[in-house]
Design a protein around this motif. Structure first.
Motif, PDB file in Angstrom:
ATOM      1  N   MET A   1       0.817  -1.192   0.000  1.00 40.10           N
ATOM      2  CA  MET A   1       0.000   0.000   0.000  1.00 40.10           C
ATOM      3  C   MET A   1       0.866   1.264   0.000  1.00 40.10           C
ATOM      4  SD  MET A   1      -3.014   0.938  -0.102  1.00 40.10           S
ATOM      5  CE  MET A   1      -4.141   2.194   0.286  1.00 40.10           C
ATOM      6  N   ARG A   2       1.961   1.241   0.755  1.00 40.45           N
ATOM      7  CA  ARG A   2       2.856   2.391   0.829  1.00 40.45           C
ATOM      8  C   ARG A   2       3.490   2.683  -0.528  1.00 40.45           C
ATOM      9  NH1 ARG A   2       7.312   2.859   5.413  1.00 40.45           N
ATOM     10  NH2 ARG A   2       5.545   3.697   6.531  1.00 40.45           N
ATOM     11  N   ALA A   4       2.280   1.968  -3.477  1.00 37.23           N
ATOM     12  CA  ALA A   4       1.254   2.497  -4.373  1.00 37.23           C
ATOM     13  C   ALA A   4       0.996   3.976  -4.095  1.00 37.23           C
ATOM     14  CB  ALA A   4      -0.032   1.694  -4.225  1.00 37.23           C
ATOM     15  N   THR A   5       1.021   4.361  -2.839  1.00 33.62           N
ATOM     16  CA  THR A   5       0.819   5.764  -2.478  1.00 33.62           C
ATOM     17  C   THR A   5       1.968   6.619  -2.990  1.00 33.62           C
ATOM     18  OG1 THR A   5      -0.376   5.065  -0.508  1.00 33.62           O
ATOM     19  CG2 THR A   5       0.398   7.337  -0.563  1.00 33.62           C
TER      20      THR A   5
END
Length: 117
Positions: A1-2, A4-5
């Motif tokens: 997730m990190r 992708a951010t």
């Protein structure tokens, strides 16, 4: 997730630079209105602060600014098909100075906040 951010923030920095270049030469009647500068002043520091929230690594924090500089340089001075999207006008200078100053100040503040506590 990190990850992708971080990628999303980098793409947003590139999109911000492209939109700023496209909106910079707008006129209302005979009066130039540098909308790209306003958008950059509002958005670039926000992207940098958000990058600092995602990671404490210096390259990640500076990534929106770095991408903004690269995209403005490539599209502004050697645009698509050889078009120059950043003509030699005061509006172009305002965009460059405002983007660089706001980005550097926001990056410095984010790095100081990250490494001071």
């Amino acid at each position: 997730m990190r990850a992708a951010t971080i990628v999303l923030l980098t793409v947003a920095g590139a999109g911000l630079a492209a939109w700023a270049l496209l909106l910079q030469p707008l006129y209302i009647g005979a009066v130039p209105v540098p909308v790209g500068t306003v958008i950059t002043l509002l958005s670039l520091p926000w992207l940098i602060r958000f990058a600092a929230d995602v990671s404490s690594a210096s390259p990640v924090i500076a990534s929106p600014l770095i991408v903004w500089i690269v995209v403005v340089g490539v599209l502004g001075f050697a645009g698509p098909g050889g078009d120059v999207l950043l003509p030699a006008t005061w509006q172009s200078l305002v965009l460059l100075v405002a983007g660089l100053l706001s980005g550097v100040i926001a990056t410095r503040r984010a790095l100081e906040a990250t490494y001071s506590g």
